[in-house]
Design a protein around this motif. Structure first.
Motif, PDB file in Angstrom:
ATOM      1  N   VAL A   1       0.731  -1.089  -0.085  1.00 36.89           N
ATOM      2  CA  VAL A   1      -0.167  -0.115  -0.151  1.00 36.89           C
ATOM      3  C   VAL A   1       0.823   1.313   0.215  1.00 36.89           C
ATOM      4  CG1 VAL A   1      -1.870   1.258   1.223  1.00 36.89           C
ATOM      5  CG2 VAL A   1      -1.886  -1.343   1.183  1.00 36.89           C
ATOM      6  N   MET A   2       2.114   1.339   0.655  1.00 36.51           N
ATOM      7  CA  MET A   2       2.730   2.424   0.772  1.00 36.51           C
ATOM      8  C   MET A   2       3.037   3.306  -0.446  1.00 36.51           C
ATOM      9  SD  MET A   2       6.074   3.231   2.879  1.00 36.51           S
ATOM     10  CE  MET A   2       5.697   3.288   4.361  1.00 36.51           C
ATOM     11  N   PRO A   3       3.360   2.436  -1.740  1.00 36.78           N
ATOM     12  CA  PRO A   3       3.794   3.345  -2.781  1.00 36.78           C
ATOM     13  C   PRO A   3       2.522   4.236  -3.378  1.00 36.78           C
ATOM     14  CG  PRO A   3       4.360   0.990  -3.187  1.00 36.78           C
ATOM     15  CD  PRO A   3       3.837   0.969  -1.857  1.00 36.78           C
ATOM     16  N   VAL A   4       1.380   3.611  -3.113  1.00 39.74           N
ATOM     17  CA  VAL A   4       0.212   4.377  -3.550  1.00 39.74           C
ATOM     18  C   VAL A   4      -0.053   5.476  -2.643  1.00 39.74           C
ATOM     19  CG1 VAL A   4      -2.530   4.188  -3.793  1.00 39.74           C
ATOM     20  CG2 VAL A   4      -1.060   2.282  -4.666  1.00 39.74           C
ATOM     21  N   ILE A   5       0.043   5.242  -1.378  1.00 39.26           N
ATOM     22  CA  ILE A   5      -0.160   6.459  -0.403  1.00 39.26           C
ATOM     23  C   ILE A   5       0.799   7.391  -0.293  1.00 39.26           C
ATOM     24  CG2 ILE A   5       0.124   6.901   2.435  1.00 39.26           C
ATOM     25  CD1 ILE A   5      -2.555   5.637   1.405  1.00 39.26           C
ATOM     26  N   SER A   6       2.153   7.218  -0.725  1.00 42.35           N
ATOM     27  CA  SER A   6       3.269   8.079  -0.836  1.00 42.35           C
ATOM     28  C   SER A   6       2.776   8.943  -1.966  1.00 42.35           C
ATOM     29  CB  SER A   6       4.523   7.368  -0.976  1.00 42.35           C
ATOM     30  OG  SER A   6       4.724   6.808   0.065  1.00 42.35           O
TER      31      SER A   6
END
Length: 164
Positions: A148-153
Motif C-alpha cells: 500500500v505504501m507506494p500508492v499512499i506516498s
C-alpha cells in the motif's frame, strides 16, 4: 492551534482508529495480542512525522490489548513502548531514504527483539511459544504496508513541509 498541527493531530487520530480496526483481526498464536494493528502505523510514516506515527502505533497496541482482555496486564506498557520505538525508527529510516533496510530492521525489531524481554520477565517457554505468531503478524503487517505504501506516498506529496 495552527492548521498544520490540527491536520497532523487529526491524521494521527485517524491512523489510531484504523489501528483499532486492525486490532480485531487477530493472527492465531500462543499470545492472543498478535494482530494487524501495526500496519496503519507503519504506513503512516509516508505522511506523518516518525514521532506521530509511533504514537499511533502505541495507541494501536493498547487497543489490541484491550480487545484481547489485557492478557499480559501492565506488561502491555512495555510492548506499547516497544511499538512506539519500532514505528518511530521505521519512520526515521523512511525519511532518510533507507528504503531497503527499513523492512528487515522493522521485522527483526518487532518480530524477534521486541518480545525478548519476556524471555526473562515471564519465561523462555513463553518467548519461544510467542515468537512464531508475533513474527508472522509482523511479517503480514509489513507486507500490507509494502503493497500500500507506494500508492499512499503518491497521494500525500510533501512540499515545503506541508501535506497537500
Amino acid at each position: 492551534m495552527d492548521r498544520q498541527k490540527l491536520t497532523n493531530l487529526t491524521l494521527t487520530a485517524m491512523i489510531a482508529a484504523i489501528c483499532a480496526i486492525g486490532a480485531v483481526i487477530k493472527v492465531p498464536s500462543f499470545v492472543s495480542t498478535a494482530a494487524l494493528d501495526s500496519a496503519p502505523a507503519f504506513l503512516s510514516v509516508a505522511f506523518l512525522s516518525p514521532m506521530l506515527a509511533g504514537v499511533a502505533g502505541m495507541i494501536g497496541h493498547f487497543i489490541t490489548a484491550l480487545t484481547s482482555g489485557f492478557p499480559l496486564g501492565p506488561l502491555h506498557l512495555i510492548i506499547a513502548a516497544e511499538m512506539f520505538v519500532v514505528v518511530w525508527l521505521f519512520g526515521i529510516m523512511h525519511k532518510k531514504g533507507l528504503n531497503f533496510w527499513k523492512w528487515p530492521v522493522a521485522l527483526i525489531l518487532n518480530g524477534i527483539i521486541a518480545p525478548l524481554p519476556f524471555y526473562f520477565i515471564i519465561s523462555p517457554a513463553f518467548f519461544w511459544g510467542a515468537l512464531p505468531g508475533l513474527f508472522m503478524a509482523t511479517l503480514i503487517n509489513l507486507v500490507i504496508v509494502a503493497v500500500v505504501m507506494p500508492v499512499i506516498s503518491k497521494v500525500f506529496v510533501r512540499k515545503e513541509g506541508r501535506a497537500h
